[in-house]
Design a protein around this motif. Structure first.
Motif, PDB file in Angstrom:
ATOM      1  N   ALA A 262       0.778  -1.274   0.016  1.00 50.28           N
ATOM      2  CA  ALA A 262       0.119  -0.183  -0.088  1.00 50.28           C
ATOM      3  C   ALA A 262       0.784   1.233   0.142  1.00 50.28           C
ATOM      4  O   ALA A 262       0.560   2.029  -0.680  1.00 50.28           O
ATOM      5  CB  ALA A 262      -0.833  -0.174   1.152  1.00 50.28           C
ATOM      6  N   TYR A 263       1.772   1.204   0.765  1.00 54.91           N
ATOM      7  CA  TYR A 263       2.917   2.292   1.055  1.00 54.91           C
ATOM      8  C   TYR A 263       3.485   2.642  -0.569  1.00 54.91           C
ATOM      9  O   TYR A 263       3.350   3.886  -0.927  1.00 54.91           O
ATOM     10  CB  TYR A 263       3.923   2.062   2.103  1.00 54.91           C
ATOM     11  CG  TYR A 263       4.937   3.290   2.148  1.00 54.91           C
ATOM     12  CD1 TYR A 263       4.686   4.470   2.697  1.00 54.91           C
ATOM     13  CD2 TYR A 263       6.281   2.842   1.326  1.00 54.91           C
ATOM     14  CE1 TYR A 263       5.878   5.380   2.701  1.00 54.91           C
ATOM     15  CE2 TYR A 263       7.462   3.871   1.517  1.00 54.91           C
ATOM     16  CZ  TYR A 263       7.056   5.188   2.287  1.00 54.91           C
ATOM     17  OH  TYR A 263       7.842   6.241   2.197  1.00 54.91           O
ATOM     18  N   TYR A 264       3.997   1.641  -0.950  1.00 55.83           N
ATOM     19  CA  TYR A 264       4.941   2.016  -2.247  1.00 55.83           C
ATOM     20  C   TYR A 264       3.855   2.070  -3.475  1.00 55.83           C
ATOM     21  O   TYR A 264       4.507   2.717  -4.418  1.00 55.83           O
ATOM     22  CB  TYR A 264       5.717   0.746  -2.585  1.00 55.83           C
ATOM     23  CG  TYR A 264       7.177   0.875  -1.378  1.00 55.83           C
ATOM     24  CD1 TYR A 264       7.903   1.962  -1.834  1.00 55.83           C
ATOM     25  CD2 TYR A 264       7.325   0.097  -0.610  1.00 55.83           C
ATOM     26  CE1 TYR A 264       9.039   2.116  -0.858  1.00 55.83           C
ATOM     27  CE2 TYR A 264       8.414   0.412   0.226  1.00 55.83           C
ATOM     28  CZ  TYR A 264       9.475   1.274  -0.064  1.00 55.83           C
ATOM     29  OH  TYR A 264      10.323   1.403   0.804  1.00 55.83           O
ATOM     30  N   TYR A 265       2.664   1.463  -3.599  1.00 53.04           N
ATOM     31  CA  TYR A 265       1.749   1.774  -4.413  1.00 53.04           C
ATOM     32  C   TYR A 265       1.259   3.245  -4.336  1.00 53.04           C
ATOM     33  O   TYR A 265       1.291   4.021  -5.377  1.00 53.04           O
ATOM     34  CB  TYR A 265       0.463   0.980  -4.359  1.00 53.04           C
ATOM     35  CG  TYR A 265      -0.446   0.914  -5.487  1.00 53.04           C
ATOM     36  CD1 TYR A 265      -0.044   1.467  -6.815  1.00 53.04           C
ATOM     37  CD2 TYR A 265      -1.576   0.231  -5.663  1.00 53.04           C
ATOM     38  CE1 TYR A 265      -0.529   1.227  -7.947  1.00 53.04           C
ATOM     39  CE2 TYR A 265      -2.355   0.417  -6.693  1.00 53.04           C
ATOM     40  CZ  TYR A 265      -2.115   0.665  -8.032  1.00 53.04           C
ATOM     41  OH  TYR A 265      -2.766   0.646  -8.937  1.00 53.04           O
ATOM     42  N   ALA A 266       1.062   3.702  -3.309  1.00 53.78           N
ATOM     43  CA  ALA A 266       0.655   5.269  -3.045  1.00 53.78           C
ATOM     44  C   ALA A 266       2.112   5.970  -3.484  1.00 53.78           C
ATOM     45  O   ALA A 266       1.880   7.029  -4.184  1.00 53.78           O
ATOM     46  CB  ALA A 266       0.348   5.476  -1.504  1.00 53.78           C
ATOM     47  N   LEU A 267       3.268   5.742  -3.177  1.00 53.97           N
ATOM     48  CA  LEU A 267       4.216   6.573  -3.450  1.00 53.97           C
ATOM     49  C   LEU A 267       4.718   6.624  -4.970  1.00 53.97           C
ATOM     50  O   LEU A 267       4.817   7.545  -5.421  1.00 53.97           O
ATOM     51  CB  LEU A 267       5.496   5.861  -2.663  1.00 53.97           C
ATOM     52  CG  LEU A 267       6.725   6.845  -2.716  1.00 53.97           C
ATOM     53  CD1 LEU A 267       6.449   8.026  -1.563  1.00 53.97           C
ATOM     54  CD2 LEU A 267       8.003   5.724  -1.946  1.00 53.97           C
ATOM     55  N   THR A 268       4.739   5.442  -5.475  1.00 54.22           N
ATOM     56  CA  THR A 268       5.069   5.209  -6.845  1.00 54.22           C
ATOM     57  C   THR A 268       3.855   5.433  -8.059  1.00 54.22           C
ATOM     58  O   THR A 268       4.287   5.728  -9.143  1.00 54.22           O
ATOM     59  CB  THR A 268       5.872   3.845  -7.274  1.00 54.22           C
ATOM     60  OG1 THR A 268       5.035   2.779  -7.025  1.00 54.22           O
ATOM     61  CG2 THR A 268       6.877   3.947  -6.240  1.00 54.22           C
ATOM     62  N   GLY A 269       2.718   4.921  -7.786  1.00 53.48           N
ATOM     63  CA  GLY A 269       1.594   4.876  -8.382  1.00 53.48           C
ATOM     64  C   GLY A 269       1.776   3.742  -9.649  1.00 53.48           C
ATOM     65  O   GLY A 269       1.043   3.471 -10.670  1.00 53.48           O
ATOM     66  N   ASP A 270       2.888   2.824  -9.443  1.00 52.11           N
ATOM     67  CA  ASP A 270       3.095   1.757 -10.182  1.00 52.11           C
ATOM     68  C   ASP A 270       3.004   0.371  -9.450  1.00 52.11           C
ATOM     69  O   ASP A 270       3.587   0.216  -8.541  1.00 52.11           O
ATOM     70  CB  ASP A 270       4.886   1.963 -10.574  1.00 52.11           C
ATOM     71  CG  ASP A 270       5.117   0.833 -11.549  1.00 52.11           C
ATOM     72  OD1 ASP A 270       4.424  -0.136 -11.426  1.00 52.11           O
ATOM     73  OD2 ASP A 270       5.935   1.210 -12.211  1.00 52.11           O
ATOM     74  N   ILE A 271       2.001  -0.374  -9.814  1.00 56.41           N
ATOM     75  CA  ILE A 271       1.479  -1.356  -9.125  1.00 56.41           C
ATOM     76  C   ILE A 271       2.620  -2.625  -9.157  1.00 56.41           C
ATOM     77  O   ILE A 271       2.933  -3.196  -8.213  1.00 56.41           O
ATOM     78  CB  ILE A 271       0.126  -1.953  -9.507  1.00 56.41           C
ATOM     79  CG1 ILE A 271      -0.451  -2.911  -8.460  1.00 56.41           C
ATOM     80  CG2 ILE A 271      -0.034  -2.286 -10.912  1.00 56.41           C
ATOM     81  CD1 ILE A 271      -1.912  -3.389  -8.537  1.00 56.41           C
ATOM     82  N   ALA A 272       3.239  -2.693 -10.484  1.00 57.99           N
ATOM     83  CA  ALA A 272       4.181  -3.752 -10.461  1.00 57.99           C
ATOM     84  C   ALA A 272       5.519  -3.621  -9.654  1.00 57.99           C
ATOM     85  O   ALA A 272       5.883  -4.406  -8.935  1.00 57.99           O
ATOM     86  CB  ALA A 272       4.821  -4.010 -11.913  1.00 57.99           C
ATOM     87  N   GLN A 273       5.894  -2.344  -9.513  1.00 62.36           N
ATOM     88  CA  GLN A 273       6.862  -1.882  -8.814  1.00 62.36           C
ATOM     89  C   GLN A 273       6.705  -2.034  -7.284  1.00 62.36           C
ATOM     90  O   GLN A 273       7.490  -2.628  -6.560  1.00 62.36           O
ATOM     91  CB  GLN A 273       7.169  -0.189  -9.031  1.00 62.36           C
ATOM     92  CG  GLN A 273       8.606   0.395  -8.406  1.00 62.36           C
ATOM     93  CD  GLN A 273       9.593  -0.060  -8.876  1.00 62.36           C
ATOM     94  OE1 GLN A 273       9.678  -0.797  -9.751  1.00 62.36           O
ATOM     95  NE2 GLN A 273      10.716   0.122  -8.022  1.00 62.36           N
ATOM     96  N   ALA A 274       5.448  -1.798  -6.884  1.00 71.09           N
ATOM     97  CA  ALA A 274       5.176  -1.986  -5.535  1.00 71.09           C
ATOM     98  C   ALA A 274       4.985  -3.200  -5.173  1.00 71.09           C
ATOM     99  O   ALA A 274       5.395  -3.721  -3.847  1.00 71.09           O
ATOM    100  CB  ALA A 274       3.627  -1.323  -5.331  1.00 71.09           C
ATOM    101  N   VAL A 275       4.521  -4.266  -6.054  1.00 67.49           N
ATOM    102  CA  VAL A 275       4.804  -5.788  -5.429  1.00 67.49           C
ATOM    103  C   VAL A 275       6.119  -6.204  -5.490  1.00 67.49           C
ATOM    104  O   VAL A 275       6.381  -6.959  -4.574  1.00 67.49           O
ATOM    105  CB  VAL A 275       3.836  -6.626  -6.924  1.00 67.49           C
ATOM    106  CG1 VAL A 275       3.998  -7.953  -6.557  1.00 67.49           C
ATOM    107  CG2 VAL A 275       2.337  -6.096  -6.830  1.00 67.49           C
TER     108      VAL A 275
END
Ligand code: ADP
Length: 311
Positions: A262-275
């Motif tokens: 949730a943190y990195y998806y919000a930060l980057t807007g990039d779902i693959a990167q967040a996963v």
């Protein structure tokens, strides 16, 4: 200045009462046990703490008990800078607890007493409105009444706040609500229980995940333990392999994954990167014992990730 993700967690908190045992007592018998530990837990609380340790602004909406545990849980949230305006005490009710018995081989027997968590009502979602508005995500699990989870999904839709739903522990769900969430994040066991389809092989996981897309869920992210995570959306399916580690204790890995996702998806807007990053964060959390105390801060995580990249 870089963005500070804002996450609202509407969910549970528990006190883990962990007793290491040689054996379980028989009825009427008293036996000595070698060790005891007390930990802050509950899926909602764990996910909130993971996001807060990484640096998110976290609002927690939960009910604590009218007892020393409830007071401790509040203090614990505050120690991570989590907003506790809507961490309310349920009068005359005990805190949620999880008495956990661990034998010498590491096998767990767990009791769950939901306590105050059962008192988190749909009205409490609306009551917390001023704090939840403006969040990047609302994060939900299933350790509180389902009508509260459904109200939180509706609240997200009404206010254009995307919802991440972790359907844990698995329960039968109304897909009229589930299809409105942005990301549905089960582990393989929950996926199997919710779809009533097998999930042993990767092909089976993919098929079960696709059945959820067919029922209207936009994005499905299945966590697969040491196999990593499978992301399904828009007819695409991608496996993000886990980071190779030698785990000491995988308790709470799912919560570490979701909080950091949730943190990195919000930060980057990039779902693959967040996963990808969540796979790293969750893998590192398995190297330490305990749940919340095994989660890394942003600084510790950046340092450890740099170390992993070099290996
Ligand atoms: P849960 O805790 O809900 O059962 P999982 O076991 O699926 O969740 O784990 C969540 C995530 O934690 C995985 O997707 C993976 O990123 C990480 N993880 C869990 N176990 C391991 C492991 N043995 N090695 C590496 N990563 C792991």
């Amino acid at each position: 200045m870089s963005k500070v993700p804002k996450i609202a967690v509407i969910g549970s908190n528990m006190i883990d009462l962990i007793t290491n045992i040689h054996r379980m007592p028989m009825q009427g018998e008293t036996v000595e046990a070698p060790d005891f530990d007390l930990g802050f837990g509950g899926k909602g609380a764990n996910q909130a703490v993971a996001a807060a340790k990484l640096g998110a602004e976290v609002v927690m909406v939960t009910k604590v008990g009218d007892d020393m545990f409830g007071r401790g849980v509040k203090e614990n949230f505050a120690s991570f800078g989590i907003d506790i305006t809507y961490v309310e005490t349920a009068p005359g009710v005990t805190n949620g607890v999880a008495p956990i018995f661990v034998d010498r081989d590491g096998n767990n027997s767990i009791l769950i007493v939901k306590g105050a968590n059962e008192h988190l009502r749909p009205e409490d979602v609306d009551k917390a409105r001023d704090k939840v508005l403006g969040s990047d995500f609302i994060l939900l699990q299933l350790e509180v009444p389902l009508e509260t989870v459904y109200r939180a999904i509706e609240f997200g839709v009404e206010n254009s706040i995307p919802v991440i739903l972790n359907p844990a522990p698995a329960r039968p769900l109304d897909f009229e609500y589930v299809k409105k969430v942005s990301v549905f994040v089960p582990n393989e066991v929950e996926l199997q229980m919710i779809t009533d389809m097998p999930t042993s092989t990767m092909e089976e996981v993919q098929k079960a995940g696709e059945s959820l897309l067919e029922r209207g869920v936009k994005t499905v992210l299945v966590t697969l333990g040491a196999r990593g995570a499978l992301l399904l959306q828009d007819g695409h399916c991608e496996l993000f392999p886990a980071v190779k580690v030698s785990p000491k204790d995988t308790t709470g890995a799912g919560d570490a994954f979701i909080g950091s996702f949730a943190y990195y998806y919000a930060l980057t807007g990039d779902i693959a990167q967040a996963v990808k990053i969540a796979n790293h964060y969750a893998a590192l959390s398995t190297l330490n014992t305990g749940t919340q105390k095994a989660f890394y801060s942003r600084e510790e995580f950046d340092r450890a990730r740099a170390g992993l990249a070099k290996e």
